[in-house]
Design a protein around this motif. Structure first.
Motif, PDB file in Angstrom:
ATOM      1  N   ALA A 259      21.192  89.968  46.798  1.00 42.85           N
ATOM      2  CA  ALA A 259      19.794  89.659  47.131  1.00 42.85           C
ATOM      3  C   ALA A 259      18.885  90.817  46.737  1.00 42.85           C
ATOM      4  O   ALA A 259      17.785  90.612  46.206  1.00 42.85           O
ATOM      5  CB  ALA A 259      19.657  89.361  48.623  1.00 42.85           C
ATOM      6  N   THR A 260      19.329  92.044  46.987  1.00 40.01           N
ATOM      7  CA  THR A 260      18.530  93.224  46.644  1.00 40.01           C
ATOM      8  C   THR A 260      18.316  93.330  45.139  1.00 40.01           C
ATOM      9  O   THR A 260      17.206  93.621  44.675  1.00 40.01           O
ATOM     10  CB  THR A 260      19.221  94.502  47.169  1.00 40.01           C
ATOM     11  OG1 THR A 260      19.467  94.371  48.575  1.00 40.01           O
ATOM     12  CG2 THR A 260      18.349  95.725  46.933  1.00 40.01           C
TER      13      THR A 260
ATOM     14  N   THR B 274      15.278  91.015  51.754  1.00 35.15           N
ATOM     15  CA  THR B 274      16.707  90.892  51.443  1.00 35.15           C
ATOM     16  C   THR B 274      17.491  90.365  52.638  1.00 35.15           C
ATOM     17  O   THR B 274      18.419  89.577  52.465  1.00 35.15           O
ATOM     18  CB  THR B 274      17.297  92.234  50.990  1.00 35.15           C
ATOM     19  OG1 THR B 274      17.046  93.248  51.985  1.00 35.15           O
ATOM     20  CG2 THR B 274      16.679  92.677  49.671  1.00 35.15           C
TER      21      THR B 274
END
Length: 478
Positions: A353-354, A324
């Motif tokens: 992103a996670t 991430t």
């Protein structure tokens, strides 16, 4: 040593949405993260059988001759981190010191290797949980995948909610894990010294080359050994969130490699001494649990399974951090969609992103049910990840030599720790990458190189869009 004259985007003024939680990780926390990233208990449990199959009694030698270059690469990360504090780590350093295309592919290599590992790591997390509470179902891939997915989502929540929460979770899990390993290592040494062992007696000859099955055997073993160590560089990806990052992140990585190197060697020797080859092969998906039964019948296996489970869960978290933060840096530089480069306003984590990584990983979990047994999945994943690890570690070690080229010969310290040791690490990893390709099966090569080659597509797209990253601000130091 002075700072670089020109700083890249890593240290430039940033908009609030591009900032992570500064100072969330302490210097000691950086060491804990590095150890957790290499996941000593998980690596020993999941990988020893593959290493022994490739190297036999030379397994300690494989870890030694891969560990020495790895420490040199950790020194490279330390010096590069002093010059450029960046969540993308090798992605930024290689792009500035060597070439943006190589830097992008470094970042992409980490992203795809970490994503592949989500399956390779989550399956054992589920299998170890079943081994504790439902041993008769521990080989059930579908059930292990489901439970592993639950653990994975718990780690996703920790990573999403902030670096401080992540650090606290790591302190608890990694401290318990390492304490268990140290206690069992001491018991194993005592038992082996009294002659209570099923395997051969220890020999210093195990650190030599004469037990390898030729050069091909050494290459195969070295690629597996690289997987053992991989993950310590999470301390570099956390540099923007680490207190006194110019020093703490690099030192954490170096100490982390040294600690896991000692643990790996002690337990690999212990497995060689305490277990027969047949026992190792029969317990390929959890050698450490089997060793626990040998060392402490009845209870030892359960305790070491707890260590493996904690280690696996911990490394899922650190791997999530690496992927991430790499995606965050790439999104911030607009070499991937800009949404990846935004941090959550409250948690100051790369939330988008996670979430994307979590979604992709869950799809891979489902697909993994059709790939075979847990052992088969781990074997292919380990070797393919090993290729990608060798690729980006090689370039990162080369980057420090190029970036600090004017300072290398100004002192013996610089020559050894900036030039010689990282340079040898780069040569070793590059050699392993090139030589291992013909030795690996088509499935492993297609996974390892195929997923790496996919990175050329976004690289060309965002290069044509004019991302400033590809204009390259040199990472020269004076």
């Amino acid at each position: 040593m002075s700072r670089p004259l020109a700083e890249a985007s890593a240290t430039a003024d940033r908009e609030p949405e591009h900032k992570l939680q500064a100072g969330a990780i302490s210097a000691a926390g950086a060491v804990v993260m590095a150890v957790a990233g290499s996941a000593p208990a998980y690596s020993i449990a999941a990988t020893t059988a593959a290493l022994v199959a490739a190297a036999g009694l030379a397994s300690p030698a494989a870890l030694l001759w891969c560990g020495l270059p790895m420490i040199g690469i950790a020194w490279a990360f330390s010096y590069l981190g002093k010059a450029d504090v960046n969540a993308g780590a090798a992605y930024s350093w290689v792009g500035r010191a060597l070439h943006p295309a190589l830097g992008f592919l470094c970042g992409w290599a980490l992203v795809v290797s970490a994503t592949i590992f989500m399956v390779a790591g989550s399956l054992p997390a589920g299998a170890m949980t079943l081994a504790l509470f439902s041993p008769e179902n521990s080989g059930n891939v579908a059930l292990a995948t489901g439970i592993g997915a639950v653990w994975f989502l718990v780690m996703v929540a920790c990573v999403m909610l902030g670096a401080q929460l992540t650090a606290r979770a790591q302190w608890i899990m990694s401290t318990i894990e390492v304490l268990i390993l140290v206690v069992f290592a001491l018991i194993a040494i005592v038992k082996a010294s009294t002659g209570a062992h099923a395997g051969p007696s220890f020999s210093w000859d195990w650190f030599a080359f004469n037990h390898f099955q030729g050069m091909g055997g050494f290459v195969a073993a070295a690629l597996i050994a690289a997987f053992y160590y991989w993950g310590w560089d999470v301390s570099a990806n956390l540099s923007e969130e680490t207190d006194n990052a110019h020093k703490s992140s690099g030192l954490g990585g170096i100490l982390g490699v040294v600690i896991v190197f000692l643990l790996f060697e002690v337990f690999t020797i212990g497995i060689n001494v305490m277990m027969t080859g047949d026992q190792i092969a029969a317990n390929s998906d959890n050698v450490l649990g089997a060793l626990g039964e040998v060392i402490w019948p009845g209870l030892g296996g359960k305790i070491l399974i707890i260590a493996v489970m904690l280690s696996t869960i911990a490394t899922l978290e650190t791997t999530l951090i690496q992927v991430t933060r790499s995606l965050f840096a790439m999104g911030r530089d607009k070499t991937l969609p800009a949404a990846f480069g935004r941090a959550h306003k409250k948690w100051q984590t790369p939330a988008f992103a996670t979430a994307i990584v979590a979604l992709v990983s869950l799809v891979l979990f489902i697909g993994s049910n059709f790939l075979g047994s847990v052992g088969d999945i781990l074997s292919d994943a380990i070797s393919s990840i090993g290729l990608q690890i060798a690729f980006y570690y090689c370039l990162a070690a080369l980057a420090v030599v190029v970036a600090y080229r004017k300072l290398i010969f100004k002192s013996w310290k610089n020559f050894i720790f900036i030039g010689l040791w990282p340079g040898l690490g780069a040569v070793f990893m590059g050699w392993i990458f090139v030589v291992s390709i013909p030795e690996l099966g088509p499935v492993v090569v297609s996974i390892g190189l195929g997923t790496l080659a996919l990175g050329l597509i976004p690289m060309f797209i965002y290069w044509r869009k004019g991302s400033p990253y590809f204009k390259r601000i040199p990472l020269n130091v004076s």
